[in-house]
Write a protein that holds these residues in place. Structure first.
Motif, PDB file in Angstrom:
ATOM      1  N   SER A 233      45.349   8.824  23.379  1.00  0.00           N
ATOM      2  CA  SER A 233      46.628   8.542  22.720  1.00  0.00           C
ATOM      3  C   SER A 233      47.408   9.774  22.272  1.00  0.00           C
ATOM      4  O   SER A 233      48.643   9.713  22.225  1.00  0.00           O
ATOM      5  N   PRO A 234      46.779  10.922  21.929  1.00  0.00           N
ATOM      6  CA  PRO A 234      47.618  12.076  21.600  1.00  0.00           C
ATOM      7  C   PRO A 234      48.566  12.470  22.729  1.00  0.00           C
ATOM      8  O   PRO A 234      49.702  12.877  22.472  1.00  0.00           O
ATOM      9  N   ALA A 237      51.085   9.096  23.413  1.00  0.00           N
ATOM     10  CA  ALA A 237      52.136   8.916  22.417  1.00  0.00           C
ATOM     11  C   ALA A 237      53.230   9.962  22.582  1.00  0.00           C
ATOM     12  O   ALA A 237      54.426   9.632  22.625  1.00  0.00           O
ATOM     13  N   ASP A 238      52.847  11.229  22.675  1.00  0.00           N
ATOM     14  CA  ASP A 238      53.835  12.301  22.779  1.00  0.00           C
ATOM     15  C   ASP A 238      54.685  12.146  24.036  1.00  0.00           C
ATOM     16  O   ASP A 238      55.927  12.154  23.982  1.00  0.00           O
ATOM     17  N   TYR A 261      56.659  16.978  21.387  1.00  0.00           N
ATOM     18  CA  TYR A 261      56.283  17.321  20.019  1.00  0.00           C
ATOM     19  C   TYR A 261      55.407  18.571  19.988  1.00  0.00           C
ATOM     20  O   TYR A 261      55.557  19.420  19.096  1.00  0.00           O
ATOM     21  N   LEU A 282      43.204  15.964  16.106  1.00  0.00           N
ATOM     22  CA  LEU A 282      43.747  14.638  16.355  1.00  0.00           C
ATOM     23  C   LEU A 282      42.992  13.941  17.482  1.00  0.00           C
ATOM     24  O   LEU A 282      42.654  12.748  17.383  1.00  0.00           O
ATOM     25  N   CYS A 286      40.769  10.494  17.147  1.00  0.00           N
ATOM     26  CA  CYS A 286      41.040   9.313  17.975  1.00  0.00           C
ATOM     27  C   CYS A 286      39.788   8.878  18.727  1.00  0.00           C
ATOM     28  O   CYS A 286      39.468   7.679  18.792  1.00  0.00           O
ATOM     29  N   CYS A 309      48.786   3.851  14.630  1.00  0.00           N
ATOM     30  CA  CYS A 309      50.191   3.887  15.055  1.00  0.00           C
ATOM     31  C   CYS A 309      51.097   4.358  13.917  1.00  0.00           C
ATOM     32  O   CYS A 309      52.043   5.137  14.138  1.00  0.00           O
ATOM     33  N   TYR A 312      50.778   8.079  13.622  1.00  0.00           N
ATOM     34  CA  TYR A 312      51.575   8.760  14.641  1.00  0.00           C
ATOM     35  C   TYR A 312      53.058   8.780  14.259  1.00  0.00           C
ATOM     36  O   TYR A 312      53.749   9.785  14.463  1.00  0.00           O
ATOM     37  N   CYS A 313      53.560   7.675  13.739  1.00  0.00           N
ATOM     38  CA  CYS A 313      54.967   7.618  13.316  1.00  0.00           C
ATOM     39  C   CYS A 313      55.251   8.641  12.223  1.00  0.00           C
ATOM     40  O   CYS A 313      56.286   9.326  12.245  1.00  0.00           O
ATOM     41  N   ILE A 315      53.584  11.454  11.615  1.00  0.00           N
ATOM     42  CA  ILE A 315      53.539  12.791  12.212  1.00  0.00           C
ATOM     43  C   ILE A 315      54.824  13.075  12.972  1.00  0.00           C
ATOM     44  O   ILE A 315      55.417  14.162  12.862  1.00  0.00           O
ATOM     45  N   GLY A 316      55.302  12.089  13.744  1.00  0.00           N
ATOM     46  CA  GLY A 316      56.538  12.274  14.500  1.00  0.00           C
ATOM     47  C   GLY A 316      57.733  12.524  13.608  1.00  0.00           C
ATOM     48  O   GLY A 316      58.562  13.405  13.889  1.00  0.00           O
TER      49      GLY A 316
END
Length: 331
Positions: A233-234, A237-238, A261, A282, A286, A309, A312-313, A315-316
Motif C-alpha cells: 500500500s505505500p 496509495a502514493d 509524495y 511505513l 503495513c 486509510c 494515509y489521508c 500523511i497526505g
C-alpha cells in the motif's frame, strides 16, 4: 544438488554479483540515466540494477519451479516477469514506444489470467487484468528515489512470503523470500548515495509479480484480496492518488513528473536517505499489521484497514500543507 531452502541466499548472491557488474563502466549493461528537470539525482547513474534483481529472481525461481513444481499460473508469473524484463532492458537502452510496452504488459496479464483459476464471477477478470497492468506501471512510477523500490520489494515480498508460510504454502513462501532477497542484493548498491538505479528492467517485472503472486495467493486461499494490497500500500496509495490528481488537473499522466509524495519529501529537504527510512518504517508497519490481523474476523480486518486509510489521508494532508508552504516561500 543445491538445497531448495537456500534459494533466497542464491537469489541474494546472484543479484549482488550481477548488480555489481552493472556498476562497472566497462560492462555492456552500463546504461546511464542522465539528470533532467524531472529527476531527483544530479549526476549520470547507471540504470540497469534491475538486471541483478531479475537475475536473482529467475535463478532461484527456476530451481524452485523444477524441484518443487510450480502451478501453471506461477510459471506464467515467472515467465511474464522474464519477458517484461527483456523488453524493458531494450527500452532502457534504446527506448520503445509506450504502446509496445503496454501491449507486452497486457499480454503478460492475459496469459496469467488464462492459466489462473481465480475465484469469483467472470466479470472479475477485468479488474484483475487492470490490477496486473496498473501494478506493473505504478511500481515503475515509484522507482525514482534511492532505495525506495528495492526497499518496497524487500518488505512487500517478505510479508507475502511470511503470509504464504503461515498458510502452509512453502513453495510460494520460498519464491517470495527469494524475490525479497534479490531486492536486498540490489539494495546494497542502491541505498543512498545510489551507485545504480533499478530501471524499468526491474521495476516493471516486480510490479507485475506483486500483482500476480498476490492474486495467486488469493486463489489458493492463503489470504484475502486486501492482503497484497495492504503490504504494497505505500506504493499503491502514493501512485494511485498522484495519478488521479494529475488526471483531475488535465495533465498528461504518461509524462514524467516530480509530484509523487515521496518526490515532494525529497524536495522538501528530507533527502533520499530520510525519505527511504521513513518509507521503510511505513512499509514495515503495513506488512506487520497485515500479517497480525490476517487470522482475525473480517470486521476486525475492516476496522484496521479503515484506520490505515485514515493514517494515509493524514500523511497526505501534512505533506500537501508542507508543499504549499514550500512553494509560497517565507511569509
Amino acid at each position: 544438488m543445491l538445497n531448495e531452502w537456500y534459494m533466497p541466499l542464491l537469489a541474494f548472491g546472484l543479484a549482488w554479483w550481477l548488480t555489481r557488474m552493472c556498476c562497472d563502466p566497462g560492462s555492456v549493461l552500463y546504461f546511464l540515466d542522465h539528470p533532467n528537470e524531472r529527476s531527483l539525482h544530479v549526476r549520470p547513474t547507471p540504470r540497469t540494477g534491475g538486471v541483478g534483481v531479475m537475475g536473482g529472481v529467475l535463478g532461484a525461481g527456476l530451481v524452485l519451479g523444477l524441484v518443487r513444481g510450480f502451478a501453471p499460473s506461477m510459471w506464467a508469473v515467472l515467465g511474464g516477469a522474464f519477458g517484461l524484463a527483456v523488453l524493458n532492458l531494450v527500452d532502457d537502452r534504446s527506448g520503445l514506444p509506450a504502446r509496445v510496452r503496454f501491449a507486452a504488459q497486457a499480454l503478460a496479464a492475459l496469459v496469467f489470467l488464462g492459466l489462473a483459476d481465480l475465484p469469483g464471477p467472470g466479470w472479475g477478470l477485468l479488474p484483475a487484468f487492470l490490477g496486473l497492468v496498473w501494478m506493473a506501471n505504478l511500481y515503475n512510477f515509484m522507482d525514482g528515489s534511492d532505495g525506495l523500490a528495492g526497499g518496497m520489494a524487500v518488505f512487500g515480498f517478505g510479508a507475502c512470503g511470511l503470509g504464504a508460510a503461515l498458510g502452509g504454502d512453502m513453495t510460494l513462501a520460498l519464491l517470495c523470500a527469494s524475490i525479497a532477497a534479490a531486492a536486498g542484493g540490489f539494495l546494497c548498491f542502491n541505498f543512498h548515495p545510489a551507485r545504480i538505479f533499478m530501471g524499468d528492467v526491474g521495476s516493471v517485472p516486480l510490479g507485475y509479480m506483486a500483482a500476480g503472486l498476490g492474486l495467486y495467493g488469493w486463489q489458493q486461499g492463503l489470504w484475502p484480496l486486501w492482503f497484497p494490497l495492504a503490504v504494497f500500500s505505500p506504493f499503491c496509495a502514493d501512485a494511485t492518488v498522484t495519478l488521479l490528481r494529475r488526471a483531475w488537473r488535465g495533465e498528461k499522466i504518461w509524462l514524467p513528473h516530480r509530484t509523487h509524495y515521496y518526490q515532494r519529501l525529497v524536495q522538501l529537504g528530507w533527502g533520499h536517505r530520510r525519505t527511504a527510512l521513513f518509507a521503510y518504517g511505513l512499509m514495515c508497519a503495513c506488512g506487520v499489521g497485515a500479517l497480525v490481523i490476517l487470522p482475525f474476523a473480517f470486521p476486525v480486518q475492516i476496522g484496521v484497514i479503515t484506520i490505515g486509510c485514515i493514517a494515509y489521508c493524514i500523511i497526505g494532508v501534512l505533506v500537501d500543507q508542507a508543499w504549499r508552504r514550500h512553494q509560497n516561500g517565507p511569509t
